[in-house]
Design a protein around this motif. Structure first.
Motif, short mmCIF file in Angstrom:
data_model
loop_
_atom_site.label_atom_id
_atom_site.label_comp_id
_atom_site.label_asym_id
_atom_site.label_seq_id
_atom_site.Cartn_x
_atom_site.Cartn_y
_atom_site.Cartn_z
N TYR A 1 0.83 -1.20 0.00
CA TYR A 1 0.00 0.00 0.00
C TYR A 1 0.87 1.26 0.00
N TYR A 2 1.85 1.33 0.87
CA TYR A 2 2.67 2.54 0.96
C TYR A 2 3.56 2.71 -0.27
N ARG A 3 3.93 1.64 -0.91
CA ARG A 3 4.72 1.77 -2.14
C ARG A 3 3.90 2.38 -3.26
N THR A 4 2.56 2.26 -3.20
CA THR A 4 1.74 2.88 -4.25
C THR A 4 1.87 4.39 -4.26
N GLY A 5 2.28 4.97 -3.14
CA GLY A 5 2.43 6.43 -3.07
C GLY A 5 3.79 6.93 -3.51
N PHE A 6 4.73 6.02 -3.80
CA PHE A 6 6.08 6.46 -4.18
C PHE A 6 6.05 7.36 -5.42
N ALA A 7 5.13 7.14 -6.34
CA ALA A 7 5.08 7.92 -7.59
C ALA A 7 4.42 9.28 -7.41
N GLY A 8 3.85 9.55 -6.25
CA GLY A 8 3.26 10.86 -5.98
C GLY A 8 2.03 11.15 -6.81
N PHE A 9 1.80 12.43 -7.09
CA PHE A 9 0.61 12.87 -7.82
C PHE A 9 0.52 12.28 -9.22
N ASP A 10 1.65 11.92 -9.80
CA ASP A 10 1.65 11.38 -11.16
C ASP A 10 1.39 9.88 -11.20
N GLY A 11 1.38 9.23 -10.04
CA GLY A 11 1.17 7.79 -9.98
C GLY A 11 -0.30 7.42 -10.04
N PRO A 12 -0.57 6.13 -10.03
CA PRO A 12 -1.95 5.65 -10.16
C PRO A 12 -2.87 6.06 -9.01
N THR A 13 -2.33 6.26 -7.81
CA THR A 13 -3.18 6.66 -6.68
C THR A 13 -3.26 8.17 -6.52
N ARG A 14 -2.45 8.91 -7.30
CA ARG A 14 -2.43 10.39 -7.24
C ARG A 14 -2.21 10.88 -5.81
N THR A 15 -1.36 10.15 -5.07
CA THR A 15 -1.15 10.40 -3.65
C THR A 15 0.32 10.62 -3.34
N ARG A 16 0.58 11.61 -2.49
CA ARG A 16 1.91 11.82 -1.92
C ARG A 16 1.82 11.48 -0.44
N MET A 17 2.68 10.57 0.01
CA MET A 17 2.70 10.16 1.42
C MET A 17 4.00 10.64 2.05
N TYR A 18 3.90 11.09 3.30
CA TYR A 18 5.06 11.60 4.02
C TYR A 18 5.15 10.92 5.39
N ALA A 19 6.36 10.51 5.73
CA ALA A 19 6.61 10.05 7.10
C ALA A 19 6.68 11.30 7.97
N VAL A 20 6.08 11.22 9.15
CA VAL A 20 6.12 12.31 10.12
C VAL A 20 7.28 12.00 11.07
N LEU A 21 8.25 12.91 11.14
CA LEU A 21 9.43 12.70 11.97
C LEU A 21 9.59 13.80 13.00
N VAL A 22 10.05 13.43 14.17
CA VAL A 22 10.47 14.37 15.21
C VAL A 22 11.81 13.87 15.71
#
Length: 169
Positions: free
Chosen positions: A52-73
């Protein structure tokens, strides 16, 4: 909150730390779409998480049109926030999850503020989200970030205009 919240695109480098936080501090249905697999964090669910998370690797141009970000502190992965392009021009939908130990410390609101900056930089004008009336944490984060909230039964729809002045911290 101890430290500055930073967003980093989800990729192979931070995927396993993200999975580790999910397994240790979240339920599968809170961090990924439902899958037909044994309950809990079975091997099949862990593989589905990675897929699932690999589907977001392509960002807005990918098939899911999704950008995912890890939240870090402080360099530590605490959760994930995403934005998915909507059919309406200039609009993205967001979703966020944090491990239990990071909740209630302002991390979610800080992560959403960072995402709003990224959305604006990507040319977006509106960020929307959906949650439930029972999700007090999400409602608090959305409210602290200036969202207009509209209830529809148990569902709460949120809208944040990126053209508006952000609320004071």
């Amino acid at each position: 909150m101890a430290g500055v919240v930073r967003l980093e695109p989800v990729d192979e480098r931070n995927l396993e730390p993200l999975l580790s936080v999910a397994v240790a501090e979240a339920e599968p249905d809170d961090v990924m779409p439902p899958v037909d697999a044994p309950a809990g964090w079975s091997h099949a669910r862990r593989e589905a998480f990675r897929d699932y998370y690999r589907t977001g690797f392509a960002g807005f141009d990918g098939p899911t049109r999704t950008r995912m970000y890890a939240v870090l502190v402080g360099g530590e992965v605490l959760g994930m926030i995403r934005m998915t392009r909507c059919p309406a021009p200039g609009t993205v939908e967001t979703g966020l999850w944090l491990g239990r130990s990071a909740r209630g410390q302002g991390v979610g609101a800080a992560a959403l503020r960072e995402l709003l900056n990224l959305a604006a930089a990507a040319g977006m004008r509106t960020v929307v989200a959906k949650t439930t009336r029972r999700n007090a944490g999400a409602l608090s984060v959305l409210g602290r970030c200036g969202a207009a909230l509209v209830e529809d039964g148990d569902t709460v729809c949120a809208e944040i205009s990126l053209d508006a002045t952000p609320p004071a911290l």
